[in-house]
Design an enzyme around this catalytic site. Structure first.
Site, PDB file in Angstrom:
ATOM      1  N   ASP A  13       1.132  -1.116  -0.102  1.00 21.94           N
ATOM      2  CA  ASP A  13      -0.240  -0.031   0.063  1.00 21.94           C
ATOM      3  C   ASP A  13       0.859   1.195  -0.074  1.00 21.94           C
ATOM      4  O   ASP A  13       1.789   1.446   0.698  1.00 21.94           O
ATOM      5  CB  ASP A  13      -1.011   0.211   1.351  1.00 21.94           C
ATOM      6  CG  ASP A  13      -1.994  -0.891   1.179  1.00 21.94           C
ATOM      7  OD1 ASP A  13      -2.193  -1.618  -0.069  1.00 21.94           O
ATOM      8  OD2 ASP A  13      -2.609  -1.261   2.285  1.00 21.94           O
ATOM      9  N   ASP A 132     -13.718  -6.761  -4.704  1.00 25.31           N
ATOM     10  CA  ASP A 132     -13.937  -6.963  -3.455  1.00 25.31           C
ATOM     11  C   ASP A 132     -15.253  -7.782  -3.202  1.00 25.31           C
ATOM     12  O   ASP A 132     -16.403  -7.021  -3.558  1.00 25.31           O
ATOM     13  CB  ASP A 132     -13.770  -5.816  -2.549  1.00 25.31           C
ATOM     14  CG  ASP A 132     -12.486  -5.065  -2.635  1.00 25.31           C
ATOM     15  OD1 ASP A 132     -11.656  -5.896  -3.163  1.00 25.31           O
ATOM     16  OD2 ASP A 132     -12.505  -3.729  -2.870  1.00 25.31           O
TER      17      ASP A 132
END
Length: 254
Positions: A13, A132
């Site tokens: 990230d 997701d």
């Protein structure tokens, strides 16, 4: 590379040009430097690296392109970048900077033709659609979520997977929101269901805690396994993992 070899993909990230979720490598001068972290993963045997840009500003693209350029000079394994890619120009800028694939998630739901346009312009092999998904309350299947898992679209996972495939995506990055962060294993039922549905590579994400979990994901139809914490904190060494997988009869690149 053997096209049948299973791939191991650490995910980083990136926020405002820095790696977040600390990376616990010995001897790293700067654990927040994406170039240094990517170089180390390259040395440790990762097959690819994924960057997710979680910066919530419009300056993000320039910073991310600088990172991609710097990493591409040092690291010769494929690099995928996701986060904030909303239009073809964003894809072009990142691919031109040196990344190999771009990953789109919420923007694909909001504008599905972005998948077709990206595949047509740059080739399917460059377009990863990240999904997701979370179990419905009645356990009748899974719904697709967007905006970092905050919004339930009401769209069925299987329907969206088929559409993504038909529109020309080259790979699907599937994150199980139920499993993510649990370290209790990937959602193998989800992986089995999707791998029978489409014949493009499926990247499993969410839930890895042990080497066995990664083996189970591969046996359930995943072509690649993506993880963050277990690699960043050296809970699992990538080469040890690959040797284990090979000993279990799973083809990997050593």
């Amino acid at each position: 590379m053997n096209p049948l070899a299973k791939r191991i993909i650490p995910c980083l990230d990136i926020k405002e040009g820095r790696v977040v979720k600390g990376v616990n490598f010995l001897g790293l001068r700067d654990a927040g430097d994406p170039v240094e972290v990517a170089r180390r993963y390259n040395e440790e045997g990762a097959d690819e690296i994924a960057f997710l840009d979680i910066t919530a500003t419009h300056e993000r693209r320039d910073t991310m392109c600088d990172i991609v350029r710097a990493v591409a000079k040092e690291v010769f394994i494929p690099l995928t970048v996701g986060g904030g890619i909303r239009k073809l120009e964003d894809m072009y800028t990142l691919l031109n900077a040196g990344c190999d694939k771009v990953s789109i998630n919420s923007s694909a739901i909001k504008n599905p033709s972005l998948i077709d346009e990206g595949a047509k312009r740059f080739g399917s092999q460059c377009i990863v659609v990240a999904i997701d998904a979370k179990s419905r309350a009645d356990k009748s299947g899974w719904n697709v979520y967007i905006n970092g898992g905050r919004i339930d679209t009401g769209i069925d996972l299987l329907e969206w997977t088929k559409e993504v495939y038909e529109r020309g995506a080259g790979e699907i990055l599937l994150t199980s929101m139920d499993a993510d962060g649990t370290k209790a294993g990937y959602d193998c039922e989800q992986l089995q269901t999707l791998s029978k549905l489409v014949d493009i590579p499926l990247i499993a994400s969410g839930g890895a805690g042990t080497m066995e979990h990664i083996k189970e994901a591969f046996l359930s139809g995943a072509d690649a396994a993506l993880a963050a914490t277990i690699f960043h904190y050296k809970e699992i060494d990538i080469m040890d993992l690959k040797r284990y997988l090979r000993s279990e009869g799973i083809e990997v690149r050593l």
